[in-house]
Design a protein around this motif. Structure first.
Motif, short mmCIF file in Angstrom:
data_model
loop_
_atom_site.label_atom_id
_atom_site.label_comp_id
_atom_site.label_asym_id
_atom_site.label_seq_id
_atom_site.Cartn_x
_atom_site.Cartn_y
_atom_site.Cartn_z
N GLN A 58 0.83 -1.20 0.00
CA GLN A 58 0.00 0.00 0.00
C GLN A 58 0.86 1.26 0.00
OE1 GLN A 58 -2.06 -1.03 3.58
NE2 GLN A 58 -3.91 -1.69 2.48
N ALA A 59 1.95 1.24 0.76
CA ALA A 59 2.85 2.40 0.80
C ALA A 59 3.49 2.62 -0.57
CB ALA A 59 3.92 2.20 1.87
N TYR A 60 3.87 1.53 -1.24
CA TYR A 60 4.45 1.64 -2.58
C TYR A 60 3.44 2.25 -3.54
CZ TYR A 60 6.67 0.22 -6.95
OH TYR A 60 7.25 0.21 -8.20
N GLN A 61 2.19 1.79 -3.47
CA GLN A 61 1.15 2.31 -4.35
C GLN A 61 0.89 3.78 -4.08
OE1 GLN A 61 -2.40 0.01 -4.55
NE2 GLN A 61 -3.36 1.36 -6.03
N ARG A 62 0.85 4.18 -2.83
CA ARG A 62 0.63 5.58 -2.51
C ARG A 62 1.81 6.44 -2.96
NH1 ARG A 62 -1.46 7.27 3.25
NH2 ARG A 62 -3.31 6.30 2.36
N CYS A 63 3.00 5.92 -2.82
CA CYS A 63 4.20 6.67 -3.18
C CYS A 63 4.33 6.86 -4.68
CB CYS A 63 5.43 5.94 -2.64
SG CYS A 63 6.99 6.76 -2.99
N TYR A 64 4.12 5.78 -5.44
CA TYR A 64 4.40 5.83 -6.88
C TYR A 64 3.15 5.87 -7.76
CZ TYR A 64 9.13 4.93 -5.43
OH TYR A 64 10.35 5.03 -4.84
N GLY A 65 1.97 5.80 -7.15
CA GLY A 65 0.75 5.93 -7.93
C GLY A 65 0.42 4.73 -8.80
N ARG A 66 1.01 3.60 -8.49
CA ARG A 66 0.71 2.37 -9.23
C ARG A 66 0.87 1.19 -8.27
NH1 ARG A 66 5.28 2.07 -13.69
NH2 ARG A 66 4.31 4.03 -14.14
N PRO A 67 0.09 0.15 -8.49
CA PRO A 67 0.21 -1.00 -7.59
C PRO A 67 1.53 -1.73 -7.79
CG PRO A 67 -1.34 -1.47 -9.36
CD PRO A 67 -0.95 -0.03 -9.49
N ILE A 68 2.02 -2.29 -6.72
CA ILE A 68 3.23 -3.09 -6.82
C ILE A 68 2.83 -4.44 -7.40
CG2 ILE A 68 3.02 -3.98 -4.46
CD1 ILE A 68 6.08 -3.85 -4.30
N GLU A 69 3.60 -4.91 -8.31
CA GLU A 69 3.29 -6.20 -8.93
C GLU A 69 4.59 -6.90 -9.27
OE1 GLU A 69 2.78 -4.45 -13.44
OE2 GLU A 69 1.00 -4.90 -12.28
N MET A 70 4.56 -8.22 -9.14
CA MET A 70 5.74 -8.98 -9.52
C MET A 70 5.58 -9.36 -10.97
SD MET A 70 8.51 -9.80 -8.36
CE MET A 70 9.90 -10.84 -8.62
N ARG A 71 6.57 -9.06 -11.74
CA ARG A 71 6.50 -9.38 -13.16
C ARG A 71 7.86 -9.85 -13.62
NH1 ARG A 71 6.37 -3.90 -12.57
NH2 ARG A 71 8.07 -2.76 -13.52
#
Length: 80
Positions: A58-71
């Motif tokens: 959630q912190a990553y998403q709030r910081c960068y405006g995109r969900p964290i995802e493993m790819r």
């Protein structure tokens, strides 16, 4: 562009992962990717992020405006 609160979150990420060496020799343009990999590499995705009331994802998403995802990334092979 990061907003004020987002910048604070990014600085928290930098402080945390720089100590462990995850951001060693990191340029600003690839820092987001290295932070994402550090979160997954340490299995922190659903762990609480400091005292923010958020988990790392959630912190990553709030910081960068995109969900964290493993790819997986696929690099193009060049034939010699």
């Amino acid at each position: 562009m990061l907003m004020r609160g987002d910048r604070d979150l990014e600085l928290d990420f930098i402080r945390e992962f720089a100590v462990g060496g995850d951001l060693k020799d990191s340029r600003s343009d690839d820092r987001r990717e290295r932070i994402r990999l550090a979160i997954y590499g340490r299995n922190l995705l659903h762990e609480p992020f400091r005292d923010s009331g958020l988990d790392y994802g959630q912190a990553y998403q709030r910081c960068y405006g995109r969900p964290i995802e493993m790819r997986r990334t696929v690099k193009a092979r060049t034939e010699a």
